[in-house]
Design an enzyme around this catalytic site. Structure first.
Site, short mmCIF file in Angstrom:
data_model
loop_
_atom_site.label_atom_id
_atom_site.label_comp_id
_atom_site.label_asym_id
_atom_site.label_seq_id
_atom_site.Cartn_x
_atom_site.Cartn_y
_atom_site.Cartn_z
N HIS A 169 38.44 48.67 42.94
CA HIS A 169 37.59 48.19 42.33
C HIS A 169 36.22 47.90 43.06
O HIS A 169 36.53 47.19 44.25
CB HIS A 169 37.85 47.29 41.37
CG HIS A 169 36.67 46.43 40.82
ND1 HIS A 169 36.10 46.87 39.82
CD2 HIS A 169 36.32 45.21 40.78
CE1 HIS A 169 34.88 46.20 39.51
NE2 HIS A 169 34.94 44.99 39.86
N CYS A 179 36.93 43.60 34.91
CA CYS A 179 36.89 44.74 35.97
C CYS A 179 38.24 45.35 36.14
O CYS A 179 38.53 46.41 36.57
CB CYS A 179 36.66 44.22 37.29
SG CYS A 179 34.96 43.30 37.22
N ASN A 230 28.52 47.34 40.92
CA ASN A 230 29.84 46.97 40.25
C ASN A 230 29.52 47.27 38.73
O ASN A 230 28.76 46.71 38.06
CB ASN A 230 30.20 45.60 40.64
CG ASN A 230 31.43 44.99 39.79
OD1 ASN A 230 31.93 45.60 39.04
ND2 ASN A 230 31.82 43.65 40.09
O1 UT7 Z 1 33.85 42.31 39.80
C1 UT7 Z 1 34.46 41.10 39.33
C2 UT7 Z 1 35.00 40.24 40.53
N1 UT7 Z 1 34.03 39.71 41.18
C3 UT7 Z 1 33.91 39.76 42.52
O2 UT7 Z 1 34.96 40.41 43.11
C4 UT7 Z 1 32.81 39.09 43.18
C5 UT7 Z 1 33.26 38.21 44.09
N2 UT7 Z 1 32.19 37.65 45.11
C6 UT7 Z 1 31.38 38.09 45.84
O3 UT7 Z 1 31.23 39.43 45.78
C7 UT7 Z 1 30.77 37.25 46.71
O4 UT7 Z 1 31.19 35.89 46.51
C8 UT7 Z 1 29.04 37.32 46.40
C9 UT7 Z 1 28.35 38.68 46.91
C10 UT7 Z 1 28.92 37.13 44.65
C11 UT7 Z 1 28.26 36.29 47.18
O5 UT7 Z 1 28.59 36.30 48.67
P1 UT7 Z 1 29.07 35.32 49.47
O6 UT7 Z 1 29.21 35.76 50.78
O7 UT7 Z 1 30.13 34.55 48.73
O8 UT7 Z 1 27.80 34.44 49.18
P2 UT7 Z 1 27.69 32.74 48.93
O9 UT7 Z 1 27.80 32.42 47.41
O10 UT7 Z 1 28.72 32.02 49.88
O11 UT7 Z 1 26.32 32.48 49.59
C12 UT7 Z 1 25.92 32.42 50.96
C13 UT7 Z 1 24.76 31.98 51.17
C14 UT7 Z 1 24.23 30.70 50.52
O12 UT7 Z 1 23.06 30.26 51.17
P3 UT7 Z 1 23.42 28.93 52.36
O13 UT7 Z 1 24.14 27.72 51.12
O14 UT7 Z 1 24.83 29.36 53.22
O15 UT7 Z 1 22.29 28.35 52.89
C15 UT7 Z 1 23.44 31.19 49.21
O16 UT7 Z 1 22.51 30.35 48.69
O17 UT7 Z 1 23.94 32.94 50.79
C16 UT7 Z 1 22.97 32.39 49.66
N3 UT7 Z 1 22.75 33.48 48.62
C17 UT7 Z 1 21.96 34.67 48.50
N4 UT7 Z 1 21.04 34.75 49.47
C18 UT7 Z 1 20.15 36.05 49.28
C19 UT7 Z 1 23.59 33.56 47.54
N5 UT7 Z 1 23.24 34.59 46.87
C20 UT7 Z 1 22.08 35.37 47.50
C21 UT7 Z 1 21.23 36.42 47.36
N6 UT7 Z 1 20.21 36.89 48.42
N7 UT7 Z 1 21.36 37.12 46.19
#
Ligand code: UT7
Length: 331
Positions: free
Chosen positions: A256, A116, A286
């Protein structure tokens, strides 16, 4: 003689026509529009679906647009760099292919892979060839066809990424406009949190790697999120401080587009008013190397000569950084 800086003098961009909306993704994985919008800011992304079309085809469209806007021919290009992690082939480089397709017969070129942060690294690299006086016209592209390496059964990654990007022309400036300063960083120990497991020399493709779905992007989102917020905010405030820029002096932040929450955090640390923070994540997602040039492409018309722009990225590697630009023209 006054110092030569490298100024952006023209911009081109390209996104494929096909849209993949949050509602389309609801049919592929266990997710929903409300979750994706509130957690990332993304509503839809573009996907290059046409068979036989690849990253070079998107870059060709953008470079041709840029050449037309500037009124120059491809033969005038000295150097063309493509920032990408999804080149058409493992080799030769995407830059070689783009130069051939546009007829840049006098240019040399290469690809730069920094995930990125690819475009940010490539912009600074291209600028050095202008600043040194070696070249007069350098084209820097940032493009990715992320749909080629995304697993549309993995809700952790498929909701984020899209295809597209843009290209800028760099030319010498002797009035103090252009790229003024840069801070570029990397820490390879972060590779375990964001990578593609197979397809490189460590694990060449086999039936087993394909069955294990190892040719797709793997990301531990939470960890990447944590490093992204801290590092992007740190480097952006650092570049402001060392160039004596107050929040009032900064006209726009081009960060980004990985997650709206990361961008908001960075802007908050920089003390920037919301209208200075440029975003198009809702419509493209992204695009990896493509996000910064797509911001230039979408917002070019509102930049004025002399505006202070701060660019900031964070991505796989880890790689991150910031560039300070004094904008060189009114469009
Ligand atoms: O570009 C290169 C660099 N990349 C980045 O900068 C990306 C950085 N990371 C992120 O943007 C975020 O971490 C994500 C968008 C990938 C994920 O968001 P998050 O707020 O960190 O979610 P999480 O992984 O902590 O998951 C929270 C909850 C979980 O459920 P529980 O355990 O709280 O019940 C996940 O299972 O959301 C659930 N979950 C989803 N629910 C619906 C994870 N992905 C999804 C989804 N739809 N797609």
């Amino acid at each position: 003689m006054s110092k030569i800086t490298a100024a952006i003098t023209a911009i081109g961009g390209y996104v494929p026509e096909t849209k993949l909306t949050n509602f389309d993704l609801e049919k592929l994985v266990d997710t929903n529009d409300e979750w994706i919008t509130s957690r990332t800011g993304i509503k839809e992304r573009r996907i290059l679906r046409e068979p036989g079309k690849a990253t070079s085809d998107m870059a060709v469209a953008a470079v041709n647009e840029l050449l037309k806007k500037r009124g120059i021919s491809a033969e005038e290009i000295d150097l063309l760099i493509v920032a990408t992690i999804t080149g058409d082939l493992v080799f030769p480089s995407c830059a070689n292919i783009v130069c051939d397709k546009i007829g840049a017969k006098n240019a040399w070129g290469f690809d730069l892979a920094a995930a990125c942060s690819g475009f940010l690294y490539a912009l600074d690299t291209g600028a050095k060839f202008i600043e040194s006086g070696k070249h007069k016209k350098v084209v820097v592209c940032g493009f990715d066809k992320m749909s080629a390496i995304i697993d549309y059964t993995d809700r952790n990654t498929c909701i984020i990424f899209g295809d597209g990007g843009g290209a800028v022309l760099l030319e010498p400036n002797e009035e103090g406009y252009g790229i003024i300063d840069s801070i570029l960083k990397s820490d390879g120990s972060g590779r375990e949190f964001l990578h593609q497991k197979a397809g490189g020399s460590l694990k060449p493709p086999t039936h087993e790697t394909i069955d294990a779905r190892e040719h797709y992007v793997y990301q531990e989102g939470k960890t990447v999120f944590k490093y992204a917020t801290t590092n992007m905010a740190d480097v952006s405030t650092q570049i402001m401080e060392r160039n004596n820029l107050t929040p009032d002096d900064v006209d726009y932040l081009l960060a980004h587009q990985a997650n709206k929450r990361i961008i908001d955090y960075t802007a908050e640390k920089m003390n920037l008013a919301p209208e200075k923070v440029l975003m198009n994540i809702e419509k493209y997602g992204n695009t990896t190397s493509g996000t910064l040039p797509l911001l230039f492409w979408d917002f070019e018309k509102q930049f004025k000569k002399g505006d202070n722009l701060i660019l900031a990225t964070f991505g796989g590697g880890f790689t991150w950084g910031s560039i300070y630009i004094k904008w060189a023209y009114n469009s």
